[in-house]
Design an enzyme around this catalytic site. Structure first.
Site, PDB file in Angstrom:
ATOM      1  N   SER A  66       9.072  -2.013  -3.357  1.00  0.00           N
ATOM      2  CA  SER A  66       8.838  -0.850  -4.221  1.00  0.00           C
ATOM      3  C   SER A  66       9.281  -1.112  -5.657  1.00  0.00           C
ATOM      4  O   SER A  66      10.125  -1.974  -5.929  1.00  0.00           O
ATOM      5  CB  SER A  66       9.587   0.368  -3.673  1.00  0.00           C
ATOM      6  OG  SER A  66       9.248   0.600  -2.325  1.00  0.00           O
TER       7      SER A  66
HETATM    8  N1  SAM Z   1      12.028  -0.938   1.402  1.00  0.00           N
HETATM    9  C1  SAM Z   1      11.152  -2.065   1.204  1.00  0.00           C
HETATM   10  C2  SAM Z   1      11.714  -3.061   0.239  1.00  0.00           C
HETATM   11  O1  SAM Z   1      12.786  -2.827  -0.339  1.00  0.00           O
HETATM   12  O2  SAM Z   1      11.099  -4.124   0.084  1.00  0.00           O
HETATM   13  C3  SAM Z   1       9.748  -1.670   0.824  1.00  0.00           C
HETATM   14  C4  SAM Z   1       9.051  -0.993   1.937  1.00  0.00           C
HETATM   15  S1  SAM Z   1       7.291  -1.137   1.942  1.00  0.00           S
HETATM   16  C5  SAM Z   1       6.836  -0.052   0.627  1.00  0.00           C
HETATM   17  C6  SAM Z   1       6.963  -0.214   3.454  1.00  0.00           C
HETATM   18  C7  SAM Z   1       7.361  -0.943   4.717  1.00  0.00           C
HETATM   19  O3  SAM Z   1       7.319  -0.017   5.789  1.00  0.00           O
HETATM   20  C8  SAM Z   1       6.420  -2.073   5.096  1.00  0.00           C
HETATM   21  O4  SAM Z   1       7.148  -3.264   5.240  1.00  0.00           O
HETATM   22  C9  SAM Z   1       5.806  -1.615   6.409  1.00  0.00           C
HETATM   23  O5  SAM Z   1       5.519  -2.687   7.312  1.00  0.00           O
HETATM   24  C10 SAM Z   1       6.900  -0.704   6.940  1.00  0.00           C
HETATM   25  N2  SAM Z   1       6.485   0.286   7.928  1.00  0.00           N
HETATM   26  C11 SAM Z   1       5.367   1.048   7.969  1.00  0.00           C
HETATM   27  N3  SAM Z   1       5.399   1.864   9.041  1.00  0.00           N
HETATM   28  C12 SAM Z   1       6.561   1.610   9.696  1.00  0.00           C
HETATM   29  C13 SAM Z   1       7.183   2.140  10.870  1.00  0.00           C
HETATM   30  N4  SAM Z   1       6.618   3.100  11.622  1.00  0.00           N
HETATM   31  N5  SAM Z   1       8.371   1.634  11.239  1.00  0.00           N
HETATM   32  C14 SAM Z   1       8.990   0.661  10.515  1.00  0.00           C
HETATM   33  N6  SAM Z   1       8.446   0.125   9.399  1.00  0.00           N
HETATM   34  C15 SAM Z   1       7.254   0.606   8.988  1.00  0.00           C
END
Ligand code: SAM
Length: 220
Positions: A66
Site C-alpha cells: 500500500s
Molecule cells: N499490508 C500489505 C503490505 O504491507 O504489503 C498490503 C496488502 S495488499 C493491499 C492485500 C493483501 O491481502 C494481498 O496480499 C492479498 O493476497 C491479501 N488478501 C486478500 N484476501 C485475503 C484474505 N481473505 N485473507 C488473507 N489475505 C487476503
C-alpha cells in the site's frame, strides 16, 4: 549504483515529511515507526528505486504494497499505545505488519497467498520482529486461536464489515478497514463499545485490492 543505508534513510525521512506529516498524520509513535522500518526491504528488487515514492507498488501475484500515507493513516486510526495484541488481514509484503510490530506487543498477520506469506515471514524475521507472526489463512474469518484483539487492520477491500472480525475485537477494541465495491471504498473504524455494541466512523475514500474469502468477495 546501489543506494547505501544513508541514502535510504534520507529517502525515508523525505517520505515521512512530504507524504505523511504534510497530510496531517501527527501520532509521534506512528511517525517514528515509519522512519524506522526499511520499506525498500519489502518491495521486489526491480522496484526498489520507487520504494519511498508516493503510491502503491506491485509485489507479484496481482497484489500490492500500500501507499505509505495509507499505511500511516490506517495505523494512526488504530490508536496504538504499545501494549496491544493486533491482527492484520492481508500481509502482502509484510511492511504494514512490520510497522505494527514497532507499535504493539504482539501481532498476528494473515495472508491467503502462501508465497507472499513465506516471503513476508522471512523479511520480518530478518528484521528481528519475532513477535510478529505470519499465518496462511482466510483472514475474512479472523484468527480465532489468538483472539480477542485490541486492534484489527484489514489491508484489503471488504464488501461489508466481516462479522467474524467484529466478534474477535476485545472490549474497546478498534477495527479499521476499507469497505465498498471492488474499485472504490471508504475507510471505516468500528469500536467495540459493549458485548453487542459497536460505534462506526467513516473516513476518507481509498482504493484497495479485494478481500477474497468467506466474509469477503468470491475468488474471480
Ligand atoms: N499490508 C500489505 C503490505 O504491507 O504489503 C498490503 C496488502 S495488499 C493491499 C492485500 C493483501 O491481502 C494481498 O496480499 C492479498 O493476497 C491479501 N488478501 C486478500 N484476501 C485475503 C484474505 N481473505 N485473507 C488473507 N489475505 C487476503
Amino acid at each position: 549504483m546501489t543506494p547505501n543505508e544513508e541514502s535510504w534513510r534520507a529517502a525515508r525521512e523525505r517520505m515521512v515529511r512530504e507524504q505523511i506529516e504534510a497530510r496531517g498524520v501527527r501520532d509521534p509513535r506512528v511517525l517514528a515507526a515509519l522512519r524506522a522500518v526499511p520499506r525498500h526491504v519489502f518491495v521486489p528488487p526491480e522496484k526498489r528505486a520507487w520504494a519511498y515514492a508516493d503510491g502503491p507498488l506491485p509485489i507479484g501475484h496481482g497484489q500490492t504494497i500500500s501507499q505509505p500515507y495509507i499505511v500511516a493513516r490506517m495505523t494512526e486510526l488504530l490508536g496504538l499505545q504499545g501494549d496491544e495484541k493486533v491482527l492484520e488481514v492481508g500481509t502482502g509484503s509484510g511492511y504494514q505488519a512490520a510497522i505494527l510490530g514497532h507499535l504493539a506487543r504482539e501481532v498476528h498477520t494473515l495472508e491467503r497467498v502462501p508465497e507472499l506469506a513465506a516471503q513476508a515471514a522471512e523479511r520480518l524475521a530478518r528484521l528481528g520482529l519475532d513477535h510478529v507472526q505470519v499465518h496462511v489463512a482466510d483472514g475474512s474469518l479472523g484468527w480465532p486461536p489468538a483472539a480477542p484483539y485490541d486492534a484489527i487492520l484489514v489491508a484489503a477491500a471488504a464488501p461489508e464489515v466481516p462479522r467474524a472480525l467484529l466478534a474477535q475485537l476485545a472490549p474497546g477494541g478498534r477495527l479499521v478497514l476499507p469497505v465498498g465495491d471492488r474499485y472504490q471504498q471508504v475507510l471505516e473504524r468500528w469500536t467495540r463499545t459493549g458485548p453487542d455494541r459497536y460505534h462506526r466512523e467513516v473516513f476518507e475514500p481509498v482504493a484497495f485490492v479485494p478481500l477474497i474469502g468467506d466474509q469477503g468477495w468470491p475468488a474471480a
